[in-house]
Scaffold this motif. Structure first.
Motif, PDB file in Angstrom:
ATOM      1  N   THR A  16     -30.086 -11.450  40.390  1.00  0.00           N
ATOM      2  CA  THR A  16     -28.838 -11.240  39.689  1.00  0.00           C
ATOM      3  C   THR A  16     -28.150 -10.265  40.559  1.00  0.00           C
ATOM      4  N   THR A  17     -26.984 -10.281  40.077  1.00  0.00           N
ATOM      5  CA  THR A  17     -25.864  -9.194  40.551  1.00  0.00           C
ATOM      6  C   THR A  17     -26.489  -7.684  40.405  1.00  0.00           C
ATOM      7  N   THR A  18     -26.905  -7.520  39.312  1.00  0.00           N
ATOM      8  CA  THR A  18     -27.446  -6.120  38.888  1.00  0.00           C
ATOM      9  C   THR A  18     -28.507  -5.736  39.708  1.00  0.00           C
ATOM     10  N   GLU A  19     -29.549  -6.602  39.623  1.00  0.00           N
ATOM     11  CA  GLU A  19     -30.707  -6.384  40.422  1.00  0.00           C
ATOM     12  C   GLU A  19     -30.097  -5.978  42.053  1.00  0.00           C
ATOM     13  N   LEU A  20     -29.349  -6.670  42.482  1.00  0.00           N
ATOM     14  CA  LEU A  20     -29.061  -6.515  43.878  1.00  0.00           C
ATOM     15  C   LEU A  20     -28.309  -4.979  44.063  1.00  0.00           C
ATOM     16  N   ALA A  21     -27.362  -4.759  42.946  1.00  0.00           N
ATOM     17  CA  ALA A  21     -26.707  -3.531  42.950  1.00  0.00           C
ATOM     18  C   ALA A  21     -27.802  -2.229  42.717  1.00  0.00           C
ATOM     19  N   PHE A  22     -28.592  -2.489  41.923  1.00  0.00           N
ATOM     20  CA  PHE A  22     -29.864  -1.409  41.826  1.00  0.00           C
ATOM     21  C   PHE A  22     -30.257  -0.972  43.111  1.00  0.00           C
ATOM     22  N   GLU A  23     -30.633  -2.163  43.788  1.00  0.00           N
ATOM     23  CA  GLU A  23     -31.663  -1.917  45.081  1.00  0.00           C
ATOM     24  C   GLU A  23     -30.440  -1.348  45.922  1.00  0.00           C
ATOM     25  N   ARG A  24     -29.241  -1.856  46.263  1.00  0.00           N
ATOM     26  CA  ARG A  24     -28.351  -1.296  47.052  1.00  0.00           C
ATOM     27  C   ARG A  24     -28.215   0.242  46.634  1.00  0.00           C
ATOM     28  N   ASN A  25     -27.928   0.764  45.431  1.00  0.00           N
ATOM     29  CA  ASN A  25     -27.830   2.024  45.062  1.00  0.00           C
ATOM     30  C   ASN A  25     -28.869   2.766  45.498  1.00  0.00           C
ATOM     31  N   LYS A  26     -30.156   2.154  45.524  1.00  0.00           N
ATOM     32  CA  LYS A  26     -31.363   3.130  45.864  1.00  0.00           C
ATOM     33  C   LYS A  26     -31.262   3.470  47.313  1.00  0.00           C
ATOM     34  N   VAL A  27     -30.850   2.215  48.010  1.00  0.00           N
ATOM     35  CA  VAL A  27     -30.855   2.660  49.786  1.00  0.00           C
ATOM     36  C   VAL A  27     -29.780   3.715  49.935  1.00  0.00           C
ATOM     37  N   ILE A  28     -28.600   3.554  49.227  1.00  0.00           N
ATOM     38  CA  ILE A  28     -27.398   4.477  49.554  1.00  0.00           C
ATOM     39  C   ILE A  28     -28.083   5.992  49.054  1.00  0.00           C
ATOM     40  N   GLU A  29     -28.523   6.137  48.008  1.00  0.00           N
ATOM     41  CA  GLU A  29     -28.972   7.373  47.782  1.00  0.00           C
ATOM     42  C   GLU A  29     -30.152   7.983  48.543  1.00  0.00           C
ATOM     43  N   GLU A  30     -30.757   7.209  49.085  1.00  0.00           N
ATOM     44  CA  GLU A  30     -31.876   7.583  50.169  1.00  0.00           C
ATOM     45  C   GLU A  30     -31.167   8.386  51.167  1.00  0.00           C
ATOM     46  N   LEU A  31     -30.055   7.564  51.659  1.00  0.00           N
ATOM     47  CA  LEU A  31     -29.458   7.993  53.158  1.00  0.00           C
ATOM     48  C   LEU A  31     -28.578   9.304  52.645  1.00  0.00           C
ATOM     49  N   MET A  32     -27.993   9.195  51.744  1.00  0.00           N
ATOM     50  CA  MET A  32     -27.138  10.255  51.402  1.00  0.00           C
ATOM     51  C   MET A  32     -27.508  11.528  50.542  1.00  0.00           C
ATOM     52  N   ASP A  33     -27.146  12.740  50.891  1.00  0.00           N
ATOM     53  CA  ASP A  33     -27.287  13.796  50.069  1.00  0.00           C
ATOM     54  C   ASP A  33     -26.724  14.014  48.909  1.00  0.00           C
ATOM     55  N   ASN A  34     -25.527  13.282  48.738  1.00  0.00           N
ATOM     56  CA  ASN A  34     -24.449  13.413  47.747  1.00  0.00           C
ATOM     57  C   ASN A  34     -25.060  12.464  46.637  1.00  0.00           C
ATOM     58  N   ARG A  35     -25.570  12.985  45.330  1.00  0.00           N
ATOM     59  CA  ARG A  35     -25.885  12.192  44.244  1.00  0.00           C
ATOM     60  C   ARG A  35     -25.006  11.582  43.358  1.00  0.00           C
ATOM     61  N   ASP A  36     -23.749  12.186  43.404  1.00  0.00           N
ATOM     62  CA  ASP A  36     -22.549  11.633  42.777  1.00  0.00           C
ATOM     63  C   ASP A  36     -21.169  11.712  43.585  1.00  0.00           C
ATOM     64  N   PRO A  37     -21.139  10.897  44.564  1.00  0.00           N
ATOM     65  CA  PRO A  37     -20.206  10.407  45.575  1.00  0.00           C
ATOM     66  C   PRO A  37     -18.744  10.195  44.688  1.00  0.00           C
ATOM     67  N   MET A  38     -18.871   9.739  43.474  1.00  0.00           N
ATOM     68  CA  MET A  38     -17.663   9.345  43.031  1.00  0.00           C
ATOM     69  C   MET A  38     -17.225  10.419  42.012  1.00  0.00           C
ATOM     70  N   LYS A  39     -17.598  11.460  42.199  1.00  0.00           N
ATOM     71  CA  LYS A  39     -17.314  12.438  41.262  1.00  0.00           C
ATOM     72  C   LYS A  39     -15.827  12.980  41.266  1.00  0.00           C
ATOM     73  N   ASP A  40     -15.266  13.106  42.491  1.00  0.00           N
ATOM     74  CA  ASP A  40     -13.835  13.412  42.573  1.00  0.00           C
ATOM     75  C   ASP A  40     -12.956  12.294  42.013  1.00  0.00           C
ATOM     76  N   LEU A  41     -13.370  11.100  42.243  1.00  0.00           N
ATOM     77  CA  LEU A  41     -12.592  10.088  41.986  1.00  0.00           C
ATOM     78  C   LEU A  41     -12.621   9.781  40.311  1.00  0.00           C
ATOM     79  N   LYS A  42     -13.846   9.882  39.715  1.00  0.00           N
ATOM     80  CA  LYS A  42     -14.065  10.002  38.131  1.00  0.00           C
ATOM     81  C   LYS A  42     -13.079  11.092  37.864  1.00  0.00           C
ATOM     82  N   GLU A  43     -13.244  12.324  38.384  1.00  0.00           N
ATOM     83  CA  GLU A  43     -12.416  13.594  37.939  1.00  0.00           C
ATOM     84  C   GLU A  43     -10.818  13.198  37.854  1.00  0.00           C
TER      85      GLU A  43
END
Lengths: 290, 290
Positions: A47-74
């Motif tokens: 499913t899209t959700t499963e793949l997005a979940f796995e994708r986000n895990k990889v990104i989080e592993e490689l990035m220090d920033n755990r909330d990279p969308m913070k500025d845009l959300k703000e």
């Protein structure tokens, strides 16, 4: 919802947005690792959700920033706050209960345009008021508002499942309307994921003052296998559920056995796969009783 | 040009366009295989052209259709033909030689908007005349037309390297102008690749009536390692070269030793990585002496 082939470049595009502030070396490594993951995971069953979940895990592993969308959300939060009084007045000027309910629902639905990275959708924060009113004044492709109103009128407790952080400001207008009828329990994510609303965003929008908050997990939509026990308990207990956005559609559509006419789904259809799946034109606004 | 991380989702998106008429099973297999290829190839050393070439090989292996963009090329060709008389008259109405040359060059450059699948660019065939005139009447971000005119005036033979199929109609206007000064040799691709012009497209545009045709290979841009011997001979022999589009930029920029001020590059900058690389705003029109 099963992954459409069209989702693949879109999911990588969105990943690029999450890592837009990283250096090229990190971005390249994220792309390489995600391509590897995708090459192993793409199938007709995922499913899209499963793949997005796995994708986000990889990104989080490689990035220090755990909330990279913070500025845009703000930024989106602030843009929404500027439009808030106009929309609040627009709803409150309506004296007929049912009409006011229907208007408030549309305001919350319109807020769903505040999403970043959907392939076939662009929100323009500078023109947010116009874009919001386009939806509020426009036609819904699926309009079950009358039935939803009846369900809400007959509910003692309602679970409200949020989508993107910025749209909380508009959810607040609808939630205030809902509290006339029932006790409201709001369910955001347990921690920051993409540009979705999490607990702190709900507190910041001051929605918690009138509602209980029950975080549901760290994934997009309502993924029953991974929901918190508190959420699942609430999901079963309440009389009615209002769920926002494509993520909720994508996860709920795989579980018809849990819908039972108890869920109202409010979403703007922001990509072609979802439009095909629910069979409405791209860009449609949908208020559907599932 | 070395691959930017941003190129990865874009190259998959473009692949989706090539296989848009296939069934979901084939599309999914193409995405899976391309993700595998990309996971192995993405590095700081690979060029966009190399990766696109490998990508196209995978797609061709999995699809029966060897010219999947044929319909779209046909459509763009017909749209260009409808606008052709207006642009031809616009150029021919100019009596001053140098001014007419500069206008004709801009018409050919404007034709470069007829490309499908570039991430940050949309051509609208229904509004093609307006879009073409936006470029023709607009400012160039890099404008070496005076120097290019001098080079052309002093040439006996010029090599003209084409880009997209649809823009040949506008190239034809410029090529007619060029034949006032020199013998013209036109170099399209040897076979259909993406929506690029190949030998049959040049014949169809009736450019061959006044020019020799020397096919250059089956790749995007001017990839010296893979060019046909006939093309390489011509490239070295002629007095001047006019090359169209981002593919030519991406390949030539890696070989400064072969430029020597002998090449005019005409392109619309249709994606952010190229815009960053050449240091002009996205959407710029460029007529640059390399």
């Amino acid at each position: 919802m099963k992954l459409y082939p069209e989702c693949v470049p879109c999911m990588l595009q969105r990943a690029m947005m999450f890592c837009r502030d990283e250096d090229d070396r990190t971005k390249r490594e994220i792309m390489r690792r995600l391509c590897k993951l995708f090459s192993e995971k793409i199938s007709k069953n995922i499913t899209t959700t499963e793949l997005a979940f796995e994708r986000n895990k990889v990104i989080e592993e490689l990035m220090d920033n755990r909330d990279p969308m913070k500025d845009l959300k703000e930024e989106s939060f602030n843009a929404a706050l500027r439009v808030y009084p106009t929309l609040k007045n627009y709803v409150e000027a309506e004296k007929n209960d049912k009409e006011r309910f229907k208007k408030a629902l549309k305001v919350a639905l319109a807020g769903n345009i505040i999403e970043f990275g959907a392939r076939d959708h662009r929100v323009n924060l500078k023109k947010l008021e116009d874009q919001i009113f386009d939806v509020v004044k426009g036609k819904l492709s699926i309009d079950d508002r009358d039935e939803i109103y009846e369900k809400v009128k007959n509910s003692r407790e309602i679970l409200y499942v949020t989508d993107n952080a910025g749209e909380l400001v508009f959810d607040k207008i609808f939630i205030r309307e809902l509290t006339r009828y029932a006790k409201i329990c709001v369910s955001p994510l347990s921690r920051p994921v993409q540009d979705d609303a999490w607990v702190e965003d709900v507190k910041r929008a001051k929605i918690d003052e009138s509602c209980e908050i029950v975080p549901r997990g760290d994934f997009i939509g309502i993924w029953f296998d991974k929901c918190t026990p508190e959420f699942l308990k609430k999901f079963d207990e309440v009389d009615f559920i209002i769920a926002k956005g494509m993520g909720c559609y994508e996860t709920l559509v795989d579980h018809p056995e849990r819908l039972e006419g108890r869920i109202a789904l409010l979403m703007k259809v922001k990509c072609l796969p979802v439009a095909k799946n629910i069979n409405v034109p791209l860009g449609s606004a949908v208020a559907k009783l599932l």
